[in-house]
Enzyme design. Structure first.
Site, PDB file in Angstrom:
ATOM      1  N   GLU A 215       0.833  -1.215   0.000  1.00  0.00           N
ATOM      2  CA  GLU A 215       0.000   0.000   0.000  1.00  0.00           C
ATOM      3  C   GLU A 215       0.864   1.261   0.000  1.00  0.00           C
ATOM      4  O   GLU A 215       0.582   2.228  -0.707  1.00  0.00           O
ATOM      5  CB  GLU A 215      -0.933   0.022   1.216  1.00  0.00           C
ATOM      6  CG  GLU A 215      -1.976  -1.084   1.245  1.00  0.00           C
ATOM      7  CD  GLU A 215      -3.099  -0.909   0.217  1.00  0.00           C
ATOM      8  OE1 GLU A 215      -3.077   0.082  -0.527  1.00  0.00           O
ATOM      9  OE2 GLU A 215      -3.975  -1.784   0.164  1.00  0.00           O
ATOM     10  N   ARG A 219       0.859   3.844  -3.108  1.00  0.00           N
ATOM     11  CA  ARG A 219       0.218   5.133  -2.819  1.00  0.00           C
ATOM     12  C   ARG A 219       1.235   6.249  -2.561  1.00  0.00           C
ATOM     13  O   ARG A 219       1.055   7.374  -3.018  1.00  0.00           O
ATOM     14  CB  ARG A 219      -0.697   5.018  -1.588  1.00  0.00           C
ATOM     15  CG  ARG A 219      -1.842   4.058  -1.802  1.00  0.00           C
ATOM     16  CD  ARG A 219      -2.824   4.085  -0.639  1.00  0.00           C
ATOM     17  NE  ARG A 219      -3.673   2.903  -0.675  1.00  0.00           N
ATOM     18  CZ  ARG A 219      -4.958   2.889  -0.330  1.00  0.00           C
ATOM     19  NH1 ARG A 219      -5.538   3.979   0.094  1.00  0.00           N
ATOM     20  NH2 ARG A 219      -5.660   1.778  -0.387  1.00  0.00           N
ATOM     21  N   ASP A 347      -5.508  -9.573  -8.383  1.00  0.00           N
ATOM     22  CA  ASP A 347      -5.706  -8.634  -9.497  1.00  0.00           C
ATOM     23  C   ASP A 347      -4.434  -8.049 -10.132  1.00  0.00           C
ATOM     24  O   ASP A 347      -4.117  -8.290 -11.305  1.00  0.00           O
ATOM     25  CB  ASP A 347      -6.640  -7.486  -9.066  1.00  0.00           C
ATOM     26  CG  ASP A 347      -6.272  -6.856  -7.701  1.00  0.00           C
ATOM     27  OD1 ASP A 347      -5.238  -7.242  -7.112  1.00  0.00           O
ATOM     28  OD2 ASP A 347      -7.019  -5.968  -7.257  1.00  0.00           O
ATOM     29  N   GLU A 483     -11.973   1.063 -10.233  1.00  0.00           N
ATOM     30  CA  GLU A 483     -11.574   0.158 -11.331  1.00  0.00           C
ATOM     31  C   GLU A 483     -12.422   0.310 -12.587  1.00  0.00           C
ATOM     32  O   GLU A 483     -11.895   0.252 -13.710  1.00  0.00           O
ATOM     33  CB  GLU A 483     -11.584  -1.303 -10.858  1.00  0.00           C
ATOM     34  CG  GLU A 483     -10.479  -1.640  -9.860  1.00  0.00           C
ATOM     35  CD  GLU A 483     -10.732  -1.106  -8.460  1.00  0.00           C
ATOM     36  OE1 GLU A 483     -11.895  -0.764  -8.147  1.00  0.00           O
ATOM     37  OE2 GLU A 483      -9.766  -1.007  -7.668  1.00  0.00           O
TER      38      GLU A 483
HETATM   39  C1  DMJ Z   1      -6.289   0.834  -4.852  1.00  0.00           C
HETATM   40  O1  DMJ Z   1      -5.594   1.080  -3.693  1.00  0.00           O
HETATM   41  C2  DMJ Z   1      -5.437   0.191  -5.884  1.00  0.00           C
HETATM   42  O2  DMJ Z   1      -6.047   0.345  -7.123  1.00  0.00           O
HETATM   43  C3  DMJ Z   1      -5.181  -1.251  -5.610  1.00  0.00           C
HETATM   44  O3  DMJ Z   1      -4.378  -1.858  -6.564  1.00  0.00           O
HETATM   45  C4  DMJ Z   1      -6.482  -1.979  -5.525  1.00  0.00           C
HETATM   46  N1  DMJ Z   1      -7.405  -1.356  -4.661  1.00  0.00           N
HETATM   47  C5  DMJ Z   1      -7.522   0.044  -4.523  1.00  0.00           C
HETATM   48  C6  DMJ Z   1      -8.710   0.673  -5.159  1.00  0.00           C
HETATM   49  O4  DMJ Z   1      -9.829  -0.066  -5.234  1.00  0.00           O
END
Ligand code: DMJ
Length: 580
Positions: A215, A219, A347, A483
């Protein structure tokens, strides 16, 4: 009723007054009659004197006036040149001292500034702000969210917009850092500058506190690198370097597969308390950021550590390219029979295979091979059609049994965008067909609800005569995730089809109607209800991703961020594509 404004004191039929001579007009005014008369007479005297001068005398006077005027003009222009030079020097000095931000003037978006990084010419985009009503609306939404956060949670990770209270997760001012490049792209220089100042003076990585490696990488590190790339302000790179060096502790496992948790202050890392395992998507979704950090600092250590993870995972056995969602950092092996999904925890493994290949100028072939094989695996094992309307969706293979489970996380709606990106870079046409059909199903997960918002998870029927999909109450919440609008933007940029803009606008209106509250935008408990209860949380990805993608989607110029020049990380932070 409309009534024209007429001055009723004026008689429009009356005779006009007789014209007066100039002298009479002067004399007829009420005030200072004597003074006015005197001035008038003295003017007349000057004119009479001038007329009495000879032609030579008049020429001399004309010449004198021309000489004085020329001297005046020369003096004035040289002073202007000196002060323009002073300003230019001050700006250069400021940018050298990193003491103020040099803001790019608004110019044609096609213009780019060239910057030399590691002997490659890297193009920097120039953003010109919103160009139409829909973009202005999204900018206003961003300002609303930022204002609420600033008033009630400044410096904390998130805002609880209903209670007007701060919320902390890693204590890294996530909303500021994550949202900053969105402000820059939107041309919000005041917001950008206050965020930049906070990062410069307040953002430190020395706290003795565990954070999630993935994260914080996507981020915070991703955002710092993008802001550095956009502005060339070295402060962003210094922060990124400091953070990157601390995050490197995660790779200290016996296998080199990163641990999930890192203590930034003590530079130590470990598995989460509840498990020995790391999440597959997490350990494979840091490579874009670590590679860019290496390229920007000319230090290969970051890239080497992260790329080694992808190489290790490349060697592991998989189910037609599909990976279980847990991996052991001690042994370097997957947890056997863990869930296989393109939703939570799986994902972005698939996303970063393709994007790493693009980031490195399509030079690392195994990444493309793994991606192609995985998408074939998706078609073979996970892509199914619902009943009765044959909607295409991507299901999961359940942990243990590997039985097919017809459920799809909202997170999976990133896939159409990634598939379209691959197709635009030469991958097979059926990838695009899959993208279009899946995107439509994702659209229906929004359109099926009165809020026009999608739930966290959608379940599909494969033998029902009536309903293709349904939402369980436990899955009906919405975090305002990005998404689907992310995929809409990819599809819009790569096809130019404005239908994707219309779908995005419908969703934007749903957000405005149901998620907007006095202090920002709130997650919701139930998208099936016309009166959803707020969950009182504004995630940083709402500013970083959801609003950014909506803004880009509504642009008249669909190449504001050109996908042939940028890879966008998993948190919507654009990073430049390199030659290798
Ligand atoms: C985000 O923090 C990023 O896109 C991550 O890869 C997946 N989830 C969240 C948003 O839904």
């Amino acid at each position: 009723m409309y009534s024209p404004k007429v001055d009723t004191t004026i008689d429009l039929d009356a005779e006009p007054p007789p014209p007066q001579s100039k002298l009479e007009q002067w004399m007829s005014s009420n005030d200072n009659k004597a003074l006015q008369l005197e001035q008038f007479i003295s003017h007349r005297k000057i004119i009479r004197r001038w007329n009495q001068l000879s032609r030579l005398q008049r020429s001399l006077v004309y010449g004198l006036v021309v000489v004085v005027a020329t001297i005046f003009v020369l003096l004035y222009t040289s002073r202007m040149a000196v002060s323009a030079d002073k300003i230019r020097k001050k700006v250069e000095q400021d940018s050298r001292n990193n003491s103020s931000l040099v803001i790019e003037p608004a110019v044609d978006a096609a213009q780019v500034k060239k910057t030399v990084i590691e002997s490659e010419i890297i193009e920097r985009p120039i953003f010109t702000g919103p160009s139409n009503a829909r973009q202005f609306a999204v900018v206003e939404s961003f300002k609303h969210a930022w204002r609420g956060y600033k008033a009630h949670a400044w410096g904390h990770d998130n805002l609880k917009p209903v209670s007007g209270a701060p919320h902390d997760w890693f204590s890294l001012g996530l909303t500021i850092v994550d949202g900053l490049d969105t402000a820059y792209i939107m041309g919000l220089m005041e917001e950008f500058e206050e965020g930049r100042q906070w990062i410069k003076t307040e953002l430190v990585f020395t706290k003795n506190k565990d954070v999630n490696f993935f994260e914080v990488t996507i981020r915070v590190l991703g955002a710092l690198l993008t802001n550095y790339h956009f502005t060339q302000d070295p402060m962003f790179l210094e922060k990124a370097k400091d953070l990157g060096e601390r995050l490197m502790a995660a790779f200290s496992s016996p296998s080199g597969i990163p641990y999930s948790d890192v203590n930034l202050g003590t530079r130590t890392a470990h598995a989460p308390e509840w498990s020995h395992f790391s999440t597959t998507a997490e350990v494979t979704t840091v490579q874009l950021e670590f590679r860019e950090l290496s390229r920007a600092t000319n230090n290969p250590a970051f890239e080497d550590a992260a790329a080694a993870v992808s190489e290790k995972i490349h060697q592991l056995p998989k189910k037609h390219g599909l990976v279980p969602i847990f991996i052991n950092p001690n042994t370097g092996h997957f947890l056997p029979h863990a869930t296989i999904t393109l939703g939570a925890r799986g994902d972005s493994y698939y996303e970063y295979l393709l994007k790493q290949w693009l980031q490195t100028g399509k030079t690392i072939n195994y990444l493309l091979d793994d991606y192609m094989t995985a998408i074939e695996g998706v078609r073979e094992y996970l892509a199914k059609r619902s009943s009765p309307n044959k909607r295409l969706f991507i299901g999961e293979l359940a942990s243990g049994s590997e039985a097919f489970n017809p459920k799809m996380d909202h997170l999976t709606c990133f896939l159409p965008g990634t598939l379209a990106l691959g197709h635009a870079n030469g991958l097979p046409d059926w990838h695009m067909t899959l993208a279009e059909q899946l995107l439509y199903t994702c659209y229906l997960t929004y359109a099926a609800h009165p809020t026009f918002l999608a739930p966290e998870i959608t379940h599909f029927n494969m033998a029902s005569p009536t309903d293709d999909m349904y939402t369980k109450t436990a899955d009906a919440h919405s975090l305002l995730r990005p998404e689907f609008v992310e995929s809409l933007w990819y599809m819009y940029q790569l096809t130019g089809n404005s239908t994707y803009q219309e779908w995005g606008w419908q969703i934007y209106q749903g957000l405005e109607k149901y998620a907007r509250v006095e202090n920002g935008y709130t997650s919701l408990n139930n998208v099936k209800s016309e009166k959803p209860i707020p969950r009182d949380m504004m995630e940083s990805f709402f500013l970083s991703e959801t609003l950014k993608y909506l803004y880009l989607l509504f642009a008249d110029d669909r190449f504001i961020i050109d996908l042939s020049k940028y890879v966008i990380n998993s948190e919507a932070h654009p990073l430049p594509i390199h030659k290798n």
